[in-house]
Design an enzyme around this catalytic site. Sequence first.
Site: not given
Length: 552
Positions: A140-141, A226
């Site tokens: 989710g960044g 991510s």
Amino acid sequence: MNQLNRRQFFLRFSLATAGVVAFSKFGYSAIGSQPNQIRTEDFIETEITHGKIRGIRTEGVNIFKGIPYAGRVSGDRRFRRPAPLDPWTGVRDALQLGAPAIQAPRRNEPDPSEDCLFLNVWTPANDGKKRPVMFYNHGGGFVVGSGGAGGQDGANLARNFDVVVVEPNHRLGLLGFLYLDEIAGSDYAGSGNMGLLDITAGLKWVHDNIAEFGGDPNNVMIFGESGGGAKTSCLYALPEAAPYFNKASIESGPGVRMTDREIASETTEKLLKELNIDRKDWQKLLEIPAADLLAAQAKFTFVAPSLDKKNRTRGFGPVVDGVVLPHHPFDPTAPEISRNKPLLTGWNEDEYTFFAWERHDTESFKLDFAGLQAKLEPQYGDNARKIIEVYRKSRPNASAPDIFVAISSITMMGLGSINIAERKVKQNGAPVYLYNFGYKSENKIPGTDYPMGTPHAMDISFKFNNEVPPKAGEQPRMSFGGNRPERFTASHHFAELWTIFARTGKPAAEGVPEWPAYNLVDRPTMRIDSTCEVINNRFKEEVDMWRSIGRL
């Protein structure tokens, strides 16, 4: 992309990378995400440092959710280290997820809250056995996500591979990464890295408590995909985290560089201006409702900031402040503090198709080669022609869209992963292992006939072994990874490689070739699929080209 669309995109992107959205276009339903999927057999209690907690035992796994691992971070603790955690009397239920960090509401989770420092534990048994611990940093960044996302449910890893899985929530966005060190005084030292320090507090909780859950506090692997990969990159270089983990995996999120102090300071000034607060009155930030801060945050880029020297974006993420994060995680070298800690790193072969889906990009899949060059020239200038020539030579049967996906995928996640592997090798310490995930989903990008292949985020359910055959009486569920039964084998390979690495520091799995450590001669890469293979010097001509034009 206008501001509204950017916000919508990154919300969907972040939810997907955290593994929580129902991929309705593909009929995907996250395993363990629906309450009626849990068959409670009995409750189980255990005592940890601050009191007793009650979890559930279901289908051979003990599950504890919403355990507080640190104290309050709201009120006068906003932008500071957490308050001490108060002990409790009696038995505290650990049966429901804790609140995620401030963000848009999340499916099947409590309302977001500033006070979000909770974690979840999955274990085969609270029996004193010393199992490897797998501590997952969610995607989710740096702005959304949680440790409670359904696709990353830890039950199958715990049940099928005899490991303990831990997943924390932590502060995100400007509440976790607003740099105030230069204006707010010593109480706010490290403010630009509070999100990382929260995770570190979670790791310390593991060190102090995980033996009660059948885990070994001296055998802890940190991993993440991510944004979680970028967080793991930072933790690998973080002195405060160093005592609490033994190995790491950075997945489709190579955090080579983070935000420097200059950019972080400029971002703070822009936020103050946006909120009409004078620098000397910075303390007004403590009085603004979290929802208003979230609205202000939405006016900044959601892209992970300063991941390379040419990308000096102004958003909210970890800050190389010289103290908490002394230097960029992997620039100019791998962190000395983790010299002796084994590392996995890699990416998915078709990362870009996920982003195409999210951006409703159908035009990229209609390109001819003239159109491809025109599309690449704004970013690569005179090198666009050379890039296409190299890719057409190395992939003679590839279409223009195939080449666009390949270029976009390796520049997003691949080159940074290779950079990390090379710099770790040059350190002459513990080994590093490079991978590509390559199982192909037959699902099509909506509005096209182009298959998703191996998109960004598809690895989450595979490595958590959540791609499994339906149980007796269950309806088959179509997954983000498609509907072919081979995905079950690919998922088992992925999960076994990761859990053996967590156990021993060397990835291995039954029916999978021996995985050599990366080196600068053969450059071996494990391609993970239903049939795995080691490929030496993979993408050699392409990587050499990227190096020649200064992109690696």
